[in-house]
Scaffold this motif. Sequence first.
Motif, PDB file in Angstrom:
ATOM      1  N   LEU A 146       1.198  -1.020  -0.085  1.00  0.00           N
ATOM      2  CA  LEU A 146       0.201   0.048   0.211  1.00  0.00           C
ATOM      3  C   LEU A 146       0.603   0.809  -0.007  1.00  0.00           C
ATOM      4  CD1 LEU A 146      -2.458  -1.317   2.452  1.00  0.00           C
ATOM      5  CD2 LEU A 146      -3.323  -0.703   0.093  1.00  0.00           C
ATOM      6  N   ALA A 147       0.788   2.470  -0.670  1.00  0.00           N
ATOM      7  CA  ALA A 147       1.087   3.642  -0.901  1.00  0.00           C
ATOM      8  C   ALA A 147       1.676   4.364   1.223  1.00  0.00           C
ATOM      9  CB  ALA A 147       0.195   4.387  -1.559  1.00  0.00           C
ATOM     10  N   GLY A 148      -0.128   4.514   1.844  1.00  0.00           N
ATOM     11  CA  GLY A 148       0.046   4.786   2.658  1.00  0.00           C
ATOM     12  C   GLY A 148      -1.268   4.478   3.539  1.00  0.00           C
ATOM     13  N   THR A 149      -0.372   4.415   4.938  1.00  0.00           N
ATOM     14  CA  THR A 149      -0.905   3.723   5.830  1.00  0.00           C
ATOM     15  C   THR A 149      -0.877   4.893   6.708  1.00  0.00           C
ATOM     16  OG1 THR A 149      -0.082   2.576   6.461  1.00  0.00           O
ATOM     17  CG2 THR A 149      -1.604   1.153   5.437  1.00  0.00           C
ATOM     18  N   PRO A 183      -6.644  12.509  20.133  1.00  0.00           N
ATOM     19  CA  PRO A 183      -6.692  11.706  19.347  1.00  0.00           C
ATOM     20  C   PRO A 183      -5.141  11.184  18.767  1.00  0.00           C
ATOM     21  CG  PRO A 183      -7.756  12.779  17.752  1.00  0.00           C
ATOM     22  CD  PRO A 183      -8.002  13.489  19.390  1.00  0.00           C
ATOM     23  N   LEU A 184      -4.323  10.119  19.317  1.00  0.00           N
ATOM     24  CA  LEU A 184      -3.655  10.138  18.204  1.00  0.00           C
ATOM     25  C   LEU A 184      -3.759   9.360  16.526  1.00  0.00           C
ATOM     26  CD1 LEU A 184      -1.168   8.369  21.411  1.00  0.00           C
ATOM     27  CD2 LEU A 184      -1.451  10.971  20.732  1.00  0.00           C
ATOM     28  N   SER A 185      -2.559  10.175  16.542  1.00  0.00           N
ATOM     29  CA  SER A 185      -2.791   9.658  14.639  1.00  0.00           C
ATOM     30  C   SER A 185      -1.060   8.764  14.587  1.00  0.00           C
ATOM     31  CB  SER A 185      -2.989  10.312  13.713  1.00  0.00           C
ATOM     32  OG  SER A 185      -1.989  11.540  13.258  1.00  0.00           O
ATOM     33  N   PHE A 186      -0.664   7.831  13.656  1.00  0.00           N
ATOM     34  CA  PHE A 186      -0.053   7.074  13.359  1.00  0.00           C
ATOM     35  C   PHE A 186       0.311   6.592  12.307  1.00  0.00           C
ATOM     36  CE2 PHE A 186      -1.605   4.932  16.377  1.00  0.00           C
ATOM     37  CZ  PHE A 186      -1.432   3.577  16.253  1.00  0.00           C
ATOM     38  N   GLY A 187       1.285   6.720  11.221  1.00  0.00           N
ATOM     39  CA  GLY A 187       0.672   6.396   9.836  1.00  0.00           C
ATOM     40  C   GLY A 187       2.286   6.152   9.367  1.00  0.00           C
ATOM     41  N   ALA A 188       2.198   5.269   8.408  1.00  0.00           N
ATOM     42  CA  ALA A 188       2.963   5.208   7.448  1.00  0.00           C
ATOM     43  C   ALA A 188       2.936   5.664   6.242  1.00  0.00           C
ATOM     44  CB  ALA A 188       4.194   3.813   8.011  1.00  0.00           C
TER      45      ALA A 188
END
Length: 428
Positions: free
Chosen positions: A54-57, A68-73
């Motif tokens: 996947l390109a991004g998550t 909220p906390l957001s975290f991705g790649a």
Amino acid sequence: MNMMVTRRALLGGMALGGAAAFLPGSAFAFRADGATLYPATNAFIKGFVDRRELAGTLACIGKGQEAPLSFGAGTQAMDSAKPVGPDTLWRLYSMTKPITAMAAMLLIEEGKMGLDQPIADFLPAFAKMTVQNTPDGSITAVHPAKTPITVRQLLTHTAGLGYNIIQTGPLRDAYNKAGLIGGQVSRLPIPGMPPITPAPSLAAFADRLAELPLVYEPGTRWSYSVGLDLMGRVIEVVSGQAFDAFLKTRLFGPLGMTSTFFQVPASEAGRLSTNYFPMGGVLLPIDPGTSSIYLDKPPMPYGGGGLVSSARDYDRFLAMLLGEGETGGVRIMKPETARLAMSNLLTEGVATRGSMIDGQGFGAGGRVSLAGSPTGEGVYGWGGAAGTIGFVDRARGYRVGGYTQYMPADVLPFQAKFGEAFYKDVMR
């Protein structure tokens, strides 16, 4: 070019799979400690990018009414250097359904319509519906419906209505011919997807739908349908406002959801992710963010699958639900209305065996966990055809979103296993 949403794509988007089916206002933080607090979730979403699946998550998790906390790649597209973040725009598809359902609950709260009121009171064309003698069989071998379609049944997919991604044979063909689709995919021609001219408005959508037979008797079976798209038209008639205007006035505006659109403004196109079709280890861009069909005005506002939003915005909606109608000092609905909407609204005798909610309940536009579920009671939410998922766990006090863009959603286990990864973190 408008293309219908494929049967497999939306089915994949809704399955949320076994354990994932419920195993599944405030400032926003994009913080590295989210990955520390939720290591299983972080490893899960990051793996798809590391493997170049996947390109991004992105994950967005809030506890109670805290920020909220957001975290991705990864990035918004394989050919982009822009990392995903809380303001990246994602195609929600059927995560639109809970929003439409909550809009309907506002009108129920105000006494403008009843949960068990026949929709024919507002849309007279539905007063004398017929039902196929054989589900997905002939559309001329029919009989009069035994009972009228109610508001509750539209909210819970028990009205007996069909879906061109679910039905087969002549009824599916009739839906396609009438332009009764639940969303858009791409301007590009896609192999195996016949061109369909969508109904030009919610009014036309409703009128054309009323001319076709039901698949099942109202109130007898849970069957995924265009019920929430039709609800958009009911909301228009009952409120006296255009459906999209009602959402903006009653939900998006008060909640500060400034990045939720049926049509993405040109000024915001740089935030729109690309939607992909994974095939043979390659990600084929079926709707590039820079030239997306969502930059065009849609033929109608699809209440069942038409919205694009950010994790920041959808978290505000989930925070309102978790706050039983209130978040950030803004009350959208009464606590009792919110609790009712997130409760099991299925009436006794509704068949669910073999369906996407087998062993679960269903509330206003979303699946509801029951006492025998792996998580116990208190979880409400739904997913989208392009891999997204969003839910609240009222018992544990969490609101959770998982975001990426690919379809069909069952080609990769992001959506189906996201909830399982999250619960590894909170049920340790």
